[in-house]
Scaffold this motif. Structure first.
Motif: not given
Length: 459
Positions: A308-336
């Motif tokens: 979200d902070e990148m000043t330049r990024r290509p069109d046609g490409f996005m990233v989601t899920g753990d590929a963006v943010c992987s949390f400490n899994p003990i809190y059970g947030q990832g899938m939600t």
């Protein structure tokens, strides 16, 4: 729905990938999900989802999204033996969070249904529903080795994939949109760097978490609760979870943090559990029959790649899920979080594809930020975890401790905290005057500290 292009390609049949593919299918003539695994014929652990052998909880916020995107999948899982908790009876859960034990009597006034599938069972049913969508296809047994772009690199036009174990050259999958949902090991930063955009900045908190899990055979009715979970507290960075899954199967997970020695086998797991669980539960676990092998999993850190902070990024490409943010899994947030990101993707696509990546990364960051603050704040409340603790975080931690004190005795605060923990509502809901008044009263007449569980004898 407006058609935005001929094909969308999703990298990875993770939960994030399957949800993103379902949303993309509303706006692209075809959707192709590329995954390294061969789809299983029954619910089993997939190599591409190494954490699936361990305890998972789909929070109520994720349940609502799943029901919206895949109608019927929840009732199908219940028919397949998945237990639910819908009456809000607090005696059916045993939770300790931040050193505070949740109220164990009464019923939540606004309870929501919690579903308790194992991760393999959940993934298998969602993949089956995704595969039934006419314009969605899974290309299994393939690795993603790169992105394809226009000559100037301004737009991603496809993905370069190779069949696993094959000798032939990689092939190009043309796409109007590529969504990377390949998990924590995503190579998106490398791909973007190769296109001349550089890598996103990363926020990271080292936790050195090690999980050990074991399936168990426990006689029906031996344990009253659906869920048992004790989270780390200062001086005791150990997590113990016991989850009732489909067809009366049970999964026990024990985690340690900050470089502590993990459990090696079930006997070792019981040794750690004696420090956290009451005698009545330990007596059942002592006589439980382990099923299959003991599974292990390590994750070094919580990590947020700041696309979200990148000043330049290509069109046609996005990233989601753990590929963006992987949390400490003990809190059970990832899938939600992945489910809420899928809804953000849907909102963005409905507004067209102009500046689509920029809009999506901005909206997704708002979702991630809430979960990140909750997880990192909880981890940094432990002196065992090294990291900066600014004044604002210390104030929030103090307020959280006051709320958790109220959770020990007040059913209304319990209910509101559950809704925040389940990502149904914002943490700001805990600051409503009516809740603040209850929190203040509970802290004024703060109860005596809850006694430690009486340890069961070894053996």
């Amino acid at each position: 729905m407006a058609l935005l292009g001929e094909r969308a390609v999703v990298l990875g049949a993770s939960m994030a990938g399957m949800l993103a593919a379902r949303v993309a299918a509303e706006h692209y003539r075809t959707v192709l999900v590329v995954d390294r695994d061969i789809p299983p014929e029954r619910p089993v652990h997939r190599r591409g989802v190494p954490q699936a052998a361990h305890g998972h909880v789909l929070q109520a916020g994720g349940v609502a999204v799943l029901d919206e995107l895949f109608p019927g999948v929840l009732s199908e899982m219940v028919a397949g033996g998945v237990p639910t908790w819908s009456d809000g009876d607090l005696s059916r859960v045993y939770l300790e969070y931040g050193g505070h034990r949740f109220l164990r009597s009464g019923c939540l006034p606004d309870a929501v249904t919690t579903y308790m599938p194992s991760r393999p069972f959940l993934d298998w049913h969602v993949l089956k529903h995704l595969s039934a969508i006419p314009n969605a296809t899974v290309l299994s047994g393939h690795d993603v080795v790169g992105l394809v772009s226009t000559q100037e690199g301004q737009r991603v036009t496809g993905a370069l994939v190779a069949r696993r174990g094959a000798t032939e050259a990689a092939s190009v999958l043309d796409a109007d949109l590529v969504i990377d949902a390949s998990g924590r090991g995503s190579r998106a930063p490398v791909f973007l760097q190769d296109l001349g955009y550089g890598r996103p900045r990363e926020d990271e908190l080292v936790v050195n978490l090690c999980y050990t899990s074991q399936w168990l055979r426990i006689p029906p009715g031996a344990i009253h609760e659906h869920m048992v979970a004790t989270f780390p507290r200062p001086g005791e960075a150990t997590t113990v979870a016991l989850l009732n899954h489909e067809n009366d199967t049970w999964l026990m997970t024990v985690g340690v943090m900050a470089g502590a020695e993990p459990a090696q086998d079930y006997t070792d797991m019981l040794r750690l559990a004696r420090r956290r669980l009451p005698r009545r539960l330990l007596e059942v676990l002592e006589s439980a029959a382990p099923v299959g092998h003991t599974a292990h999993y390590r994750t070094p850190s919580s990590r947020w790649r700041r696309y979200d902070e990148m000043t330049r990024r290509p069109d046609g490409f996005m990233v989601t899920g753990d590929a963006v943010c992987s949390f400490n899994p003990i809190y059970g947030q990832g899938m939600t979080v992945a489910a809420l990101e899928a809804l953000a993707l849907r909102r963005c696509l409905r507004r067209g594809d102009t500046d689509l990546p920029q809009r999506f990364f901005r909206d997704a960051a708002k979702i991630v930020r809430v979960a990140w603050r909750n997880a990192v704040g909880a981890d940094l409340s432990l002196p065992e975890i090294a990291g900066e603790r600014p004044l604002g975080m210390r104030i929030n931690s103090r307020f959280a401790d006051m709320v958790l004190t109220a959770v020990e005795t007040d059913v209304v605060v319990n209910s509101q905290f559950f809704r925040v923990l389940s990502m149904l509502e914002s943490p700001t809901r805990l600051m409503r005057p009516s809740i603040l008044a209850r929190v203040a009263r509970a802290n004024i007449r703060r109860p005596q500290p809850i006694p430690e569980p009486e340890p069961a004898p070894a053996g």
